[in-house]
Enzyme design. Structure first.
Site, mmCIF file in Angstrom:
data_model
loop_
_atom_site.group_PDB
_atom_site.id
_atom_site.type_symbol
_atom_site.label_atom_id
_atom_site.label_comp_id
_atom_site.label_asym_id
_atom_site.label_seq_id
_atom_site.Cartn_x
_atom_site.Cartn_y
_atom_site.Cartn_z
ATOM 1 N N ARG A 50 -9.028 1.489 9.369
ATOM 2 C CA ARG A 50 -8.710 0.095 9.692
ATOM 3 C C ARG A 50 -9.791 -0.547 10.547
ATOM 4 O O ARG A 50 -9.663 -1.727 10.891
ATOM 5 C CB ARG A 50 -7.406 0.062 10.487
ATOM 6 C CG ARG A 50 -6.174 -0.201 9.655
ATOM 7 C CD ARG A 50 -5.006 0.077 10.583
ATOM 8 N NE ARG A 50 -3.881 -0.742 10.313
ATOM 9 C CZ ARG A 50 -2.817 -0.315 9.635
ATOM 10 N NH1 ARG A 50 -2.792 0.873 9.104
ATOM 11 N NH2 ARG A 50 -1.787 -1.107 9.484
ATOM 12 N N LYS A 83 0.832 -1.212 0.000
ATOM 13 C CA LYS A 83 0.000 0.000 0.000
ATOM 14 C C LYS A 83 0.864 1.259 0.000
ATOM 15 O O LYS A 83 0.632 2.178 -0.780
ATOM 16 C CB LYS A 83 -0.907 0.042 1.249
ATOM 17 C CG LYS A 83 -1.819 -1.131 1.421
ATOM 18 C CD LYS A 83 -2.643 -1.020 2.690
ATOM 19 C CE LYS A 83 -1.859 -0.981 3.975
ATOM 20 N NZ LYS A 83 -1.119 -2.228 4.302
HETATM 21 P P1 AP5 Z 1 5.024 -1.557 1.696
HETATM 22 O O1 AP5 Z 1 4.633 -0.721 0.541
HETATM 23 O O2 AP5 Z 1 5.861 -0.914 2.761
HETATM 24 O O3 AP5 Z 1 3.734 -2.281 2.309
HETATM 25 P P2 AP5 Z 1 2.506 -1.712 3.153
HETATM 26 O O4 AP5 Z 1 1.288 -2.382 2.665
HETATM 27 O O5 AP5 Z 1 2.530 -0.217 3.170
HETATM 28 O O6 AP5 Z 1 2.907 -2.314 4.569
HETATM 29 P P3 AP5 Z 1 2.896 -1.700 6.029
HETATM 30 O O7 AP5 Z 1 3.567 -2.723 6.898
HETATM 31 O O8 AP5 Z 1 3.492 -0.317 6.108
HETATM 32 O O9 AP5 Z 1 1.423 -1.649 6.338
HETATM 33 P P4 AP5 Z 1 0.794 -1.781 7.663
HETATM 34 O O10 AP5 Z 1 -0.592 -1.514 7.272
HETATM 35 O O11 AP5 Z 1 1.003 -2.983 8.464
HETATM 36 O O12 AP5 Z 1 1.600 -0.721 8.572
HETATM 37 P P5 AP5 Z 1 1.436 0.821 8.851
HETATM 38 O O13 AP5 Z 1 2.735 1.452 8.674
HETATM 39 O O14 AP5 Z 1 0.252 1.357 8.128
HETATM 40 O O15 AP5 Z 1 5.787 -2.851 1.128
HETATM 41 C C1 AP5 Z 1 6.324 -3.839 1.997
HETATM 42 C C2 AP5 Z 1 7.660 -4.369 1.410
HETATM 43 O O16 AP5 Z 1 7.382 -5.065 0.190
HETATM 44 C C3 AP5 Z 1 8.655 -3.260 1.030
HETATM 45 O O17 AP5 Z 1 9.938 -3.720 1.314
HETATM 46 C C4 AP5 Z 1 8.474 -3.076 -0.489
HETATM 47 O O18 AP5 Z 1 9.684 -2.664 -1.125
HETATM 48 C C5 AP5 Z 1 8.062 -4.479 -0.929
HETATM 49 N N1 AP5 Z 1 7.092 -4.486 -2.027
HETATM 50 C C6 AP5 Z 1 5.998 -3.691 -2.174
HETATM 51 N N2 AP5 Z 1 5.307 -4.041 -3.276
HETATM 52 C C7 AP5 Z 1 5.973 -5.092 -3.847
HETATM 53 C C8 AP5 Z 1 5.743 -5.898 -5.014
HETATM 54 N N3 AP5 Z 1 4.682 -5.704 -5.826
HETATM 55 N N4 AP5 Z 1 6.629 -6.885 -5.285
HETATM 56 C C9 AP5 Z 1 7.705 -7.105 -4.476
HETATM 57 N N5 AP5 Z 1 7.984 -6.372 -3.362
HETATM 58 C C10 AP5 Z 1 7.110 -5.370 -3.042
HETATM 59 O O19 AP5 Z 1 1.039 0.780 10.393
HETATM 60 C C11 AP5 Z 1 1.977 0.395 11.397
HETATM 61 C C12 AP5 Z 1 1.269 0.359 12.750
HETATM 62 O O20 AP5 Z 1 0.723 1.659 13.068
HETATM 63 C C13 AP5 Z 1 0.061 -0.583 12.834
HETATM 64 O O21 AP5 Z 1 0.451 -1.916 13.134
HETATM 65 C C14 AP5 Z 1 -0.746 0.063 13.955
HETATM 66 O O22 AP5 Z 1 -0.187 -0.232 15.212
HETATM 67 C C15 AP5 Z 1 -0.549 1.546 13.685
HETATM 68 N N6 AP5 Z 1 -1.584 2.097 12.801
HETATM 69 C C16 AP5 Z 1 -1.409 2.604 11.544
HETATM 70 N N7 AP5 Z 1 -2.576 3.012 11.026
HETATM 71 C C17 AP5 Z 1 -3.528 2.763 11.962
HETATM 72 C C18 AP5 Z 1 -4.929 2.939 12.006
HETATM 73 N N8 AP5 Z 1 -5.611 3.460 10.974
HETATM 74 N N9 AP5 Z 1 -5.587 2.553 13.128
HETATM 75 C C19 AP5 Z 1 -4.919 2.050 14.187
HETATM 76 N N10 AP5 Z 1 -3.593 1.827 14.209
HETATM 77 C C20 AP5 Z 1 -2.895 2.193 13.102
#
Ligand code: AP5
Length: 216
Positions: free
Chosen positions: A88, A13
């Protein structure tokens, strides 16, 4: 354009939202990034959020909703906005509907992939400490090991990208966030995009979906 990028942790994402928003000049609103900035700044929100993030759980709705409402009121969101990682929960989705009174959402792009792909992506992810650019040790390796291609900053592994926390994040996604798939399906906003393909292919599918939704 007002769109949500929905999907499990690690599906891509953030990678896709950064590229799409840059190309179109839309604001990229990532709650994960905003919360990590708050943690790094040791602000009251950051101190509250850290314990939930470290455990792989969700930060309480009222905390996240407040920071998103503040962010959406900034002028750069007027040109268009991609919400990455928000909402979420159903409570967050309802709050977003209220915050976007003028016309509401245009699209919810649901990017999906199986757990094995997600675990590989998350455990190999590396992030730049200075500019936040995202790499992967195999699929998007930096030219110089451990250093950011864009600014030369140091790359690090997120604390929540350790295997045990990854598994908890996947469980939390299934328990609390996956319900939003039906929530947006019945509102006729959901477009599913297969995320288990090369970054460029996923990007093309997302662009096509956004163009089609912009016409409706
Ligand atoms: P990446 O693009 O970083 O993936 P992502 O979907 O953004 O993953 P996140 O882990 O950031 O999402 P998340 O929802 O768990 O965490 P967030 O930061 O929002 O890609 C991942 C990897 O794959 C990278 O290395 C990339 O290079 C590679 N890649 C991407 N696409 C690829 C492809 N097509 N092919 C090969 N490789 C690829 O949230 C973190 C924490 O914050 C949560 O756990 C929670 O505690 C809190 N939080 C955030 N938002 C909320 C909310 N709305 N409500 C409550 N808590 C929240």
């Amino acid at each position: 354009m007002k769109a949500v990028f929905l999907g499990p942790p690690g599906v891509g994402k953030g990678t896709q939202a950064a590229q799409v928003s840059q190309r179109h000049g839309w604001a990229h609103v990532s709650t994960g990034d905003m919360l990590r900035e708050a943690v790094a700044a040791k602000s009251p929100v950051g101190l509250e959020a850290k314990k939930y993030m470290d455990a792989g759980g969700l930060v309480p709705d009222e905390v996240v909703i407040r920071i998103v409402e503040q962010r959406l009121s900034r002028p750069d969101c007027g040109r268009g906005v991609i919400l990455d990682g928000f909402p979420r929960t159903v409570a967050q989705a309802e709050a977003l509907e209220k915050a976007l009174e003028n016309g509401g959402l245009d699209a919810v792009i649901f990017v999906n992939a199986g757990d094995d792909v997600l675990i590989r992506r998350l455990s190999g992810r590396r992030v730049c400490r200075a500019c936040g650019a995202v790499f992967h040790v195999e699929t998007m390796a930096p030219k110089n090991k451990g250093l950011c291609d864009k600014c030369g900053g140091e790359l690090y592994q997120r604390d929540d990208d350790r295997e045990q926390t990854i598994r908890e994040r996947l469980r939390v996604y299934k328990r609390q966030t996956a319900a939003l798939i039906d929530y947006y399906k019945v509102r006729d906003l959901l477009v599913e995009v297969a995320g288990d393909r090369e970054i460029r292919e996923v990007q093309a599918a997302i662009e096509k979906a956004l163009t089609e939704r912009a016409r409706t």
